[in-house]
Design a protein around this motif. Structure first.
Motif, PDB file in Angstrom:
ATOM      1  N   ARG A 103       0.816  -1.225   0.000  1.00  0.00           N
ATOM      2  CA  ARG A 103       0.000   0.000   0.000  1.00  0.00           C
ATOM      3  C   ARG A 103       0.848   1.273   0.000  1.00  0.00           C
ATOM      4  O   ARG A 103       0.333   2.352  -0.241  1.00  0.00           O
ATOM      5  CB  ARG A 103      -0.840   0.063   1.276  1.00  0.00           C
ATOM      6  N   GLY A 104       2.107   1.140   0.379  1.00  0.00           N
ATOM      7  CA  GLY A 104       2.944   2.319   0.586  1.00  0.00           C
ATOM      8  C   GLY A 104       2.516   3.046   1.851  1.00  0.00           C
ATOM      9  O   GLY A 104       2.498   4.277   1.902  1.00  0.00           O
ATOM     10  N   GLU A 105       2.151   2.296   2.873  1.00  0.00           N
ATOM     11  CA  GLU A 105       1.641   2.894   4.117  1.00  0.00           C
ATOM     12  C   GLU A 105       2.748   2.985   5.169  1.00  0.00           C
ATOM     13  O   GLU A 105       3.157   1.973   5.742  1.00  0.00           O
ATOM     14  CB  GLU A 105       0.482   2.033   4.637  1.00  0.00           C
ATOM     15  N   GLY A 106       3.266   4.185   5.376  1.00  0.00           N
ATOM     16  CA  GLY A 106       4.326   4.402   6.367  1.00  0.00           C
ATOM     17  C   GLY A 106       5.694   3.976   5.864  1.00  0.00           C
ATOM     18  O   GLY A 106       6.688   4.073   6.585  1.00  0.00           O
ATOM     19  N   ILE A 107       5.731   3.492   4.633  1.00  0.00           N
ATOM     20  CA  ILE A 107       6.982   3.005   4.029  1.00  0.00           C
ATOM     21  C   ILE A 107       6.815   3.118   2.512  1.00  0.00           C
ATOM     22  O   ILE A 107       5.678   3.042   2.011  1.00  0.00           O
ATOM     23  CB  ILE A 107       7.262   1.537   4.468  1.00  0.00           C
ATOM     24  N   GLU A 108       7.917   3.315   1.804  1.00  0.00           N
ATOM     25  CA  GLU A 108       7.814   3.485   0.352  1.00  0.00           C
ATOM     26  C   GLU A 108       7.240   2.233  -0.304  1.00  0.00           C
ATOM     27  O   GLU A 108       7.641   1.115   0.030  1.00  0.00           O
ATOM     28  CB  GLU A 108       9.206   3.780  -0.228  1.00  0.00           C
ATOM     29  N   LYS A 109       6.308   2.469  -1.221  1.00  0.00           N
ATOM     30  CA  LYS A 109       5.630   1.353  -1.894  1.00  0.00           C
ATOM     31  C   LYS A 109       6.651   0.511  -2.672  1.00  0.00           C
ATOM     32  O   LYS A 109       7.519   1.064  -3.349  1.00  0.00           O
ATOM     33  CB  LYS A 109       4.594   1.939  -2.860  1.00  0.00           C
ATOM     34  N   ASN A 110       6.556  -0.795  -2.546  1.00  0.00           N
ATOM     35  CA  ASN A 110       7.475  -1.673  -3.275  1.00  0.00           C
ATOM     36  C   ASN A 110       6.813  -3.039  -3.414  1.00  0.00           C
ATOM     37  O   ASN A 110       6.804  -3.846  -2.477  1.00  0.00           O
ATOM     38  CB  ASN A 110       8.806  -1.780  -2.507  1.00  0.00           C
ATOM     39  N   ALA A 111       6.240  -3.286  -4.569  1.00  0.00           N
ATOM     40  CA  ALA A 111       5.416  -4.483  -4.778  1.00  0.00           C
ATOM     41  C   ALA A 111       6.248  -5.771  -4.705  1.00  0.00           C
ATOM     42  O   ALA A 111       5.767  -6.801  -4.215  1.00  0.00           O
ATOM     43  CB  ALA A 111       4.708  -4.390  -6.120  1.00  0.00           C
ATOM     44  N   VAL A 112       7.490  -5.700  -5.178  1.00  0.00           N
ATOM     45  CA  VAL A 112       8.334  -6.905  -5.157  1.00  0.00           C
ATOM     46  C   VAL A 112       8.697  -7.266  -3.713  1.00  0.00           C
ATOM     47  O   VAL A 112       8.588  -8.423  -3.285  1.00  0.00           O
ATOM     48  CB  VAL A 112       9.604  -6.704  -6.022  1.00  0.00           C
TER      49      VAL A 112
END
Lengths: 276, 206
Positions: free
Chosen positions: A221-230
């Motif tokens: 989700r990129g919640e509180g941390i940078e979004k990173n799908a992998v």
């Protein structure tokens, strides 16, 4: 007396003092006792619990804290004797009264779980405070939980947070996971999604399955941390492997939204991951 | 308790309502005895070896036993009515900790430590489809340890459903203890209590 005679007398005196000092030190540091304790430990490791009991009982009776603690464990777990939780408490109390933090913690647990004693949260909190004051992280964490549930103490989420934070800062994975949830929900502290992600990551990095799931969700989700799908899929795979049930379906959904190369990369990262 | 009295007590607890499993087949007592004996021998081989320390050997035994206990079924039964209302997260965490708790509690009942001797005393049918295997472990110190193992044959093979000590079902006892805990502290309180049980400090070397 000539000079040689004086030197001889002085040397004899020094030797006598050295012998007395050595004997005194030997007694006070328990050099003789350590050998017996060690023999008990070796017997215990072999599964010879009768042998361990025979070594440790005289030591425990003479006040050796380690032997008192271990006898408590043997009675609690029924090793070499019929399980007798009341006797376990009795030995742990002897050690706890001498300040042994692990014994204090085990007594507190006995009061919480009503094993060998009647359930008594007030007593449990008293013992936990002693152990937590000695920086025993499991006790700090448990005390935090007691404040969280209001068991034996008035419910106090701020104090709950304080103790769980202390345990988390010492690296206790369960405490770190709980800190993630407390920051996420604003419970006992101000809501802070960045801090939530940081603590979930700390517990996840130690292999805590639920935290691996939770950090996976946050990365997706990129919640509180940078979004990173992998990375999100990597943590979800790890959580699934560690046995967290909800992770399998989440990993499946994540995989469906990634390219084959990305999914393969996440798997490769999960395969090479090692708990810190 | 004398073995004969113990067996009589078993007849009474044979009616303990463990969940019915439509897929289960009738379990042969002889085959159940062979199954349990094989499992005990494996546990003996691990615990009696000189590889690693005691904690590492016991961890290996728990890994072995995990395959042969129907832990999800036992866990659901023991949680009782609260199971239906528990969230997916609570169920997952509860099952994880309960499994650890059960394996730590029961693994010592199989024995395998220095000087212990394991004997299958008797095997009988119990309930509609299960078998009960009575075992005795004689130990160099302390009284012999008698236990009854309730075994069911499912589509995955034989699985242990319950351990009875002095004729009392551990699953039934835990179910009533857990019900009291849940009524006071809810499912989260039960999970915390179990977690505390498995995080007690063990014997130490210094």
């Amino acid at each position: 007396m000539n000079m040689q005679g004086n030197i001889r007398t002085m040397l004899k005196r020094r030797l006598a003092i050295a012998v007395v000092v050595a004997a005194t030190l030997g007694a006070s540091t328990g050099i003789g006792q350590a050998a017996d304790f060690s023999a008990g430990w070796q017997a215990y490791q072999r599964g010879d619990f009768g042998g361990a009991m025979a070594e440790w009982k005289p030591l425990a009776e003479s006040g050796d804290v380690r032997a008192q603690f271990n006898l408590g464990v043997m009675y609690d777990e029924g090793r070499g004797v019929a399980a007798d939780p009341t006797m376990a408490i009795s030995w742990w109390k002897k050690a706890a009264q001498q300040g042994d933090a692990m014994a204090q913690h085990n007594i507190a647990q006995a009061y919480i779980t009503a094993r060998g004693v009647d359930r008594n949260y007030d007593e449990a909190v008293l013992w936990l405070e002693k152990a937590a004051g000695q920086k025993l992280v499991r006790s700090q964490y448990t005390l935090g939980k007691m404040f969280g549930y209001g068991l034996g103490v008035e419910k106090d989420l701020a104090r709950s947070f304080k103790w769980i934070l202390a345990a988390g800062e010492f690296g206790f994975d369960k405490a770190q996971y709980n800190l993630g949830k407390m920051y996420r929900d604003g419970r006992g502290t101000a809501k802070n999604l960045k801090e939530a992600a940081r603590w979930f990551m700390a517990a996840a990095s130690q292999g805590y399955a639920q935290a691996q799931h939770h950090i996976g969700v946050r990365l997706a989700r990129g919640e509180g941390i940078e979004k990173n799908a992998v990375e999100a899929l990597k943590w979800m795979i790890l959580s699934d492997r560690a046995g967290y049930r909800k992770a399998a379906s989440k990993a499946e959904n994540m995989r469906a939204s990634l390219s084959a190369d990305q999914a393969e990369e996440a798997k490769r990262l999960a395969d090479s991951w090692r708990a810190k | 308790m004398h073995l004969r009295n113990w067996l009589m007590a078993l007849v009474l607890v044979g009616l303990t309502a463990l969940p019915h499993d439509a897929a289960a087949q009738k379990t042969s007592p002889d085959e159940a005895a062979t199954f349990l004996n094989g499992l005990a021998q494996e546990a003996f081989a691990v615990l009696g070896s000189t590889t690693g320390n005691l904690d590492q050997r016991e961890t290996k035994v728990r890994v072995l036993l995990r395959q042969y206990f129907d832990l999800p079924l036992i866990g659901r039964f023991v949680m009782g009515r609260a199971w239906r209302k528990a969230s997916a997260e609570q169920k997952s965490e509860y099952q994880r900790i309960f499994a650890e708790y059960v394996l730590r509690t029961y693994s010592r009942r199989l024995g395998g430590y220095a000087g212990e001797k394991f004997t299958v005393v008797k095997a009988e049918p119990i309930g509609k489809k299960d078998a009960i295997v009575i075992t005795e472990i004689s130990r160099p110190s302390g009284p012999p340890l008698v236990a009854g193992w309730r075994i069911r044959t499912s589509d995955k093979g034989m699985r242990i459903l319950d351990v009875m000590v002095q004729g009392i079902s551990m699953a039934a006892t835990q179910r009533s203890e857990f019900a009291a805990l849940i009524s006071r502290q809810g499912v989260d309180g039960l999970i915390e209590t179990l977690r505390m049980q498995v995080t007690k400090f063990a014997a130490r070397s210094s």
